[in-house]
Every structure is written in C-alpha cells, then in structure tokens.
Write a protein that holds these residues in place. Structure first.
Motif, short mmCIF file in Angstrom:
data_model
loop_
_atom_site.label_atom_id
_atom_site.label_comp_id
_atom_site.label_asym_id
_atom_site.label_seq_id
_atom_site.Cartn_x
_atom_site.Cartn_y
_atom_site.Cartn_z
N ASP A 104 33.50 1.64 -18.69
CA ASP A 104 34.82 1.55 -18.07
C ASP A 104 35.89 2.27 -18.88
O ASP A 104 36.95 2.62 -18.36
CB ASP A 104 35.24 0.08 -17.92
N THR A 105 35.62 2.44 -20.16
CA THR A 105 36.62 3.13 -21.00
C THR A 105 36.15 4.56 -21.28
O THR A 105 36.54 5.15 -22.29
CB THR A 105 36.85 2.37 -22.31
N GLY A 106 35.30 5.05 -20.40
CA GLY A 106 34.97 6.47 -20.43
C GLY A 106 33.91 6.91 -21.42
O GLY A 106 33.78 8.09 -21.70
N ARG A 107 33.17 5.96 -21.96
CA ARG A 107 32.11 6.35 -22.89
C ARG A 107 30.83 6.58 -22.10
O ARG A 107 30.32 5.66 -21.48
CB ARG A 107 31.91 5.26 -23.95
N ARG A 108 30.28 7.75 -22.18
CA ARG A 108 29.10 8.09 -21.38
C ARG A 108 27.86 8.33 -22.24
O ARG A 108 26.76 8.44 -21.74
CB ARG A 108 29.37 9.33 -20.53
N GLU A 109 28.07 8.44 -23.57
CA GLU A 109 26.93 8.64 -24.46
C GLU A 109 26.79 7.37 -25.30
O GLU A 109 27.58 7.14 -26.21
CB GLU A 109 27.14 9.85 -25.37
N LEU A 110 25.76 6.58 -24.99
CA LEU A 110 25.67 5.25 -25.60
C LEU A 110 24.47 5.09 -26.51
O LEU A 110 23.41 5.69 -26.29
CB LEU A 110 25.59 4.19 -24.49
N VAL A 111 24.66 4.26 -27.52
CA VAL A 111 23.54 3.83 -28.37
C VAL A 111 23.62 2.32 -28.53
O VAL A 111 24.71 1.77 -28.73
CB VAL A 111 23.59 4.50 -29.76
N LEU A 112 22.48 1.67 -28.40
CA LEU A 112 22.41 0.25 -28.73
C LEU A 112 21.76 0.15 -30.10
O LEU A 112 20.57 0.43 -30.25
CB LEU A 112 21.57 -0.51 -27.69
N LEU A 113 22.54 -0.20 -31.10
CA LEU A 113 21.98 -0.37 -32.44
C LEU A 113 21.67 -1.85 -32.60
O LEU A 113 22.49 -2.64 -33.05
CB LEU A 113 22.99 0.11 -33.49
N ASN A 114 20.47 -2.18 -32.22
CA ASN A 114 20.09 -3.58 -32.07
C ASN A 114 19.46 -4.14 -33.35
O ASN A 114 19.07 -3.40 -34.24
CB ASN A 114 19.10 -3.68 -30.90
N GLY A 115 19.35 -5.46 -33.37
CA GLY A 115 18.67 -6.11 -34.49
C GLY A 115 17.16 -6.05 -34.30
O GLY A 115 16.69 -5.45 -33.33
N PRO A 116 16.42 -6.66 -35.19
CA PRO A 116 14.96 -6.62 -35.17
C PRO A 116 14.38 -7.09 -33.84
O PRO A 116 14.91 -8.00 -33.22
CB PRO A 116 14.57 -7.59 -36.29
N VAL A 155 26.39 7.38 -16.94
CA VAL A 155 26.00 7.47 -18.34
C VAL A 155 25.19 8.75 -18.57
O VAL A 155 24.24 9.05 -17.85
CB VAL A 155 25.22 6.21 -18.81
N THR A 156 25.62 9.49 -19.56
CA THR A 156 25.01 10.78 -19.86
C THR A 156 23.73 10.61 -20.68
O THR A 156 22.71 11.21 -20.40
CB THR A 156 26.00 11.65 -20.66
N SER A 157 23.84 9.74 -21.72
CA SER A 157 22.64 9.48 -22.54
C SER A 157 22.70 8.05 -23.04
O SER A 157 23.78 7.49 -23.21
CB SER A 157 22.58 10.45 -23.72
N ALA A 158 21.53 7.47 -23.24
CA ALA A 158 21.47 6.10 -23.75
C ALA A 158 20.16 5.92 -24.50
O ALA A 158 19.10 6.35 -24.05
CB ALA A 158 21.55 5.10 -22.61
N ARG A 159 20.25 5.30 -25.66
CA ARG A 159 19.02 4.98 -26.38
C ARG A 159 19.23 3.76 -27.25
O ARG A 159 20.37 3.35 -27.50
CB ARG A 159 18.53 6.15 -27.22
N GLU A 160 18.13 3.21 -27.68
CA GLU A 160 18.19 1.97 -28.47
C GLU A 160 17.47 2.18 -29.78
O GLU A 160 16.38 2.75 -29.83
CB GLU A 160 17.53 0.83 -27.69
N THR A 165 29.38 8.27 -28.11
CA THR A 165 30.81 7.95 -28.12
C THR A 165 31.02 6.45 -28.05
O THR A 165 32.13 5.97 -28.14
CB THR A 165 31.52 8.59 -26.92
N GLY A 166 29.89 5.73 -27.88
CA GLY A 166 29.98 4.26 -27.87
C GLY A 166 28.74 3.68 -28.50
O GLY A 166 27.63 4.06 -28.16
N VAL A 167 28.94 2.77 -29.45
CA VAL A 167 27.80 2.12 -30.08
C VAL A 167 27.91 0.61 -29.91
O VAL A 167 28.84 -0.02 -30.42
CB VAL A 167 27.72 2.45 -31.59
#
Lengths: 344, 344
Positions: A184-196, A220-225, A250-252
């Motif tokens: 919603d705030t325009g971030r299209r390149e995402l990463v989920l930096l998740n725990g174990p 969403v342009t790209s997304a990975r975890e 652009t968003g983590v």
DNA sequence: CTATACAACGCAACCGGTTGCGTAAACCGG
DNA sequence: CCGGTTTACGCAACCGGTTGCGTTGTATAG
C-alpha cells in the motif's frame, strides 16, 4: 504481661456447632450440594459470613484430591526464550484470571531438559491444570502431562495432539497485514527476513506473507524469503548482502524486532535511508522498538487476552465442560517511523 | 519385583507394611528424627528408594502446618514496574534455588492496592516465606505479612523494619564507578539526571555520584543533579534544556536506560556527538541498551545472585537460623559506545 | 390408616502423614 | 542378679474437610 490470645482458626466443626448441625451439613452447604434444608442452609451461610470462615484448602485438597491450583512452567534452559519480555505481562494476566476464579498459580522451573521434576510436582501437588508458555509442540513434557491426565494448554504453539489445548496469536494475519502495508505504500520489491524454520510462529508468518504476495499479483515485482536466527548480528550480516545487491528490496518484513534492528543497522551502514530507501517492520513490539532510529513499525501480541484465555480454557478442561480448545487471537500493528505513512 | 497391591500411589503405611514396622517409624526415618534403630532405618530407606516413595506434601502440610512453599508477589497495578524486564531472570533464579531446596513457589498477583488477598492466600496456603520483588519499603503489605509471622524479604528496597530481610544491588558503588569513569575519561562538567526522589535506588545512586564528586576535588569543574520521571520523553525535554545551554555538561550520568535514551535523543537533535561532545551512561542494561546509537554504557544488576540470595535468606529465616538479613550485591558496568574508551 | 418414597441430617470412616505417650526389650553400673 | 535408664518402636489421636450410608421425620400414594 501481655496476654496473647491465640486466635484459634475456626474449623468447619466450630461452624457446625454454632449452627447446631453436623460438620457434614456445613460442608454440603458450602459446596452447594443437595441434602440441606433451605432454612438450615441460610442459617449456616449466615454464620459463615459473620465469622468470616474460610475452608482450609489443604484439608480440602487432602480429601478431594483437587488443589485449586494451576501451574505455569518456566524453562530455565533456553534463557533467551524466558528472557523474552512478553512473560511478565502474560503471567500477570494469567494470575489475575486465576485469582478471580479462586485458583492459585504455582511457578515451576524446568531445569535442563528434565521434565521429571515438573511432572513430579504436578502430581504431588495435585495441580489441576498446567500452562506451558514456552514449550514447543514436540516437547516431551506435553506427552508426560497428558499421560498423567493433567489438563494442559500451550501458549504460542499449535498442536493437534488429543487432550491439549492451545492459544496463539494470529501470526498469519499479522504478517499478511504488514506485507499489505508494504504494498500500500508503494513497495514492490519485498523480502521476508524470517526467523528459524523450526519456530512455528515463523511458519505462520511465512504463510501470511506469501498469501498476500500471491493475492497481490502484478503489484509485487519480486518477493523472497530468507531464514536467519533471532539474532541481531546475524541479521545484520544477512541484510548487508541483501541490501548491498543492486536489486535490493524496498521493503523488508522481519520475523522479529531483533532481526529488524539488524536490518536497520545494515541499512545505515550502507547509507540507505529508512524508510525512504527501504521500509522495515518487526514483530513483538519489544521495548527497544520505540527507541531505534527510526522507530520501528511492529506487531504487538494480545498478551492480556492470551493469559486470560489460557486460564479460562483450563477451567473448562478441568470441569470437563465444552469449550474451544484452540484459540487464535488477533494482533495489533503498531505504526512507527520505519514504514512510510499510508496514503489515505 | 514385589507385587504392589493397588497400582498407584503408595502411602507411608504401605512402606511400613513392607518394612514390617509402623507408619510412625517410617515417618521418623524420613524426617531424620531420633528413635529409630540403625538397621531398621537402613531397611526402611532401602524400601523407600526401591519403590520411589514420595511423601504427599498435602498430607504433610495438613499435619505439620508447613507447606514447603515460597510465594512471590506480583503487583498488577504499577504495570510499569512489573513490566520491567528484570523480572523473568529474577524469578527464574528464585525458582531454581527454591527447587533445589525442595520448595515450590506460588505466584501471587496483587491487584489494585489490596493486600488482603495476598495475606489471605499466604495464611490459607500456609506459605512459609514471601518474596516482594516490587514492593516499596513502605508498602502496607509488609506490615501485614510480618504481622502474621510470615518471613518476608524485599528485593530492590532496603528497610530497618524488624523481621524483614532485604537484598539489593549496590547502586551507590555503581553510580560512584560510573562517575569515576566520566572523570577518568576527561569529563569535568557533570550532570546526574536521576529518577524520582522517592525511588530508593535513585537516592543511593545520588549518594554514590556525590561521593565521587566530592572526592574528586578540583578534577570536577561543575556538578549538579536533576530529577525526572523514568520516561524517555520527559528526559528528552529536560536534556534539551541542559544540553542546549552554553555551559552544557560533557558527561551525563542517568538514573536509568530509559532516561539515557532520552538524553541521547536530545543530543542528536542538537547536533551533539555522543560520546565525543557528551558522554552518557544508563542503568539496568535493558535490552535496547545494546541497540541505541551509539550503544549505551550502563550497569547490569546481578539478578541471578539476587534471586538466589533472597531464597537462601528466606530459608534461614524459616529455620530460625542466624544469617545475614541485609545483603548488598555488587553490580557490573557494561562498557559500550556512549562513553569514551578509558585511557589505560 | 398403613406402606412407600423422599428429603434432611448425623455418624463415622476416610485422605496420608505426624507425634505424644506408653511399653517391652536391651543395657548399665553396682 | 536387680533396679534404673535408655532405646526402639507401636498405638492412636490428631490436622480439617469430604462423603457414603444409615436413620429419622414428613409428605404422598394406595
């Protein structure tokens, strides 16, 4: 010489004598059992009230086998778990709910990996129900507790095991909403930096993240975890790689506040601005989340509700009544400076 | 293997039967009392060992009046006190020490200002001793507990009241050492931005600060003390005034990490560098202290020792033995980035 | 006006240890 | 060999409620 009057505690027989009945009748009256006449009952209750008589829980426990006691287990190993500041609030809510119901709560410490002492105390003390606020769903203690017939509820973990209840936060929706916030705030390149991956909460957060990503389609342009330990330094190291890449996100979305802190450290040292160059979110609303630079947008767990719900679930299990044994409670997103303001 | 009649819990009479003695003799054996022959005693202990017999604490409690139980009181009001993250560690250490001594610990929540429920539970449950980890020295609960003869120890507060013990950190020395650190790193204009005057720890920190200043003589150019609440925003406001003045201090010793965080915020917004322009120290080593910019030099309380000491003190009071009733434990200074490195 | 059913309540035996007191056996010096 | 201690242990009465069962008194049916 001062005359010390021994204020003899009144026993049920004293009350019986005052009321001109037998001890058994007083007992039946107090427990609301049948077999006591209407006016006799009133007279007895009157006398109990007048003399502030209270049953001796020890004696009652000895003859009934029930203790009006709940236990909560603190694992001393895994101090990083116990040190998590959610515990005071959780335990406070739990204790409060227990007190209202006339229960007391016993604090058991589980040293090393030994479940023996806990099981032992639960049986010896005739504990009516057990709360495990820091036990994984595969903790052998669970089996042992259900084995001896002790009503057990897990907090923060889910299970299908028969006879054990649980109450957890809605990690799934929380992660979904944070991801939505990014979009919603325009971030299209995402990463989920998740725990174990072995932490169940992290799996749920993962699910929520991907659900949102899938639903967003081209937004969403790209997304990975990526998985890292719940450790700020490890997160910093990983974030330096991620954010140093030309195709940086652009968003983590982070699996914890500690991880988010590491990401922000990395961003700063790379000269990236938060949230302008990269937005960051955490999980847990740890105390430092309001003190980072910038302050951290994160998720707050409904600790009061969790504690209260766990207690009520136990009461239901003890009395054998029907009640939900699996409860998921909604979380609250705390908007702060590490994410851009939503365009309304 | 010997065939045990009723599968389940053995009673002391079962053991007696197996040993060919009476229940009383078994009881005396278990409690190490005199009146049991040497070989009889051994035989009984042998059988107890073999059958893993354990006394029923409830029954014992009923007849002896002692419960082998300690209570720790959580005040639910003043949530800012309970939420202080020192509690999990403190309680963990306490529970561990209690377990080793064969005691269990009961978690009492003190709702509102009502001491009644706590006192009530302590008597009804025959609690042997009470720990007050969050009660001020003038808390009416203390009077009531000593009134009913319950051994009581305070944590984090000191008192001269008869019959109550306490264990506290050495705030005095800690503040002294921090101040000394300031002087050793060339800071001659000092401010102690302390917490509220009614908090006893703050008084002690004040004393330590001034003791060091007095002893330093000409080494200190100016020194003053200001009180603020334990609140980051309030501290920021006050710090803006202090640091905005041309005669601003070069070293600010703070009464808590939260206050220190506020001071650093103020410094940043005034364009002052920490620690070059102004050095800052905190108190408590809260989790965020390692995550501020720069990281915060602070003081860590010996929580493990405090918990352990409190438990041991209670055991001594319960058994009536002689033991220190007032203990001050040394703290540890955690050197981080908000103070310059000491010139060695 | 009996026979039957119930409701109301007393009695006493638990629950599982602890402990004061009594007694028989072992030990002692004389 | 005897009276006086000491030692080892059994007995039974607690601790303070709970509960199954038996005994009254009264209402209802037959």
């Amino acid at each position: 010489m001062i005359n010390v009057k021994k204020e003899g505690k009144l026993t049920i027989r004293d009350i019986a004598a005052l009321a001109g009945v037998s001890a058994g009748t007083v007992s039946r009256t107090m427990n609301g059992q049948a077999g006591v006449g209407q006016e006799t009952r009133q007279r007895i209750q009157q006398i109990i009230e007048e003399h502030r008589f209270q049953v001796d829980p020890t004696a009652r426990m000895l003859s009934t086998g029930r203790s009006q006691t709940l236990a909560v287990v603190f694992p001393l190993h895994a101090s990083e778990v116990v040190m998590h500041p959610i515990y005071p609030a959780l335990i406070g809510a739990l204790g409060d709910a227990a007190e209202r119901a006339g229960y007391d709560i016993l604090l058991l410490t589980q040293s090393a990996e030994k479940a023996a002492h806990v099981v032992d105390t639960v049986t010896r003390r005739r504990v009516d129900g057990v709360v495990l606020p820091a036990a994984g769903p595969r903790d052998p203690l669970i089996k042992q507790l259900t084995g001896i017939g002790a009503p057990t509820v897990l907090i923060g973990h889910r299970t299908n095991r028969e006879g054990v209840g649980w109450v957890d936060s809605d990690h799934d929706s929380a992660a979904h909403d944070l991801t939505r916030l990014m979009l919603d705030t325009g971030r299209r390149e995402l990463v989920l930096l998740n725990g174990p991956a072995h932490v169940s909460a992290c799996k749920l957060r993962s699910a929520g993240f991907w659900k949102c990503v899938q639903a967003a389609g081209d937004a969403v342009t790209s997304a990975r975890e990526i998985r890292v330990p719940f450790d700020t330094d490890a997160a910093t190291a990983e974030a330096l790689k991620i954010l140093g890449d030309p195709s940086r996100p652009t968003g983590v979305v982070c699996g914890s506040d500690t991880i988010a802190a590491g990401v922000m450290d990395a961003a700063h040292s790379l000269g990236l601005r938060v949230p302008d160059d990269v937005a960051v979110t955490g999980f847990d609303d740890r105390s430092f989340a309001a003190r980072t630079t910038p302050t951290l947008t994160t998720v707050r767990m409904p600790l009061d509700d969790i504690g209260r719900t766990a207690a009520q679930m136990l009461f239901a299990m003890i009395s054998g009544g029907p009640a939900p044994r699996k409860v998921i409670l909604p979380t609250e997103i705390i908007l702060r400076g590490s994410t851009p303001a939503r365009e309304d």
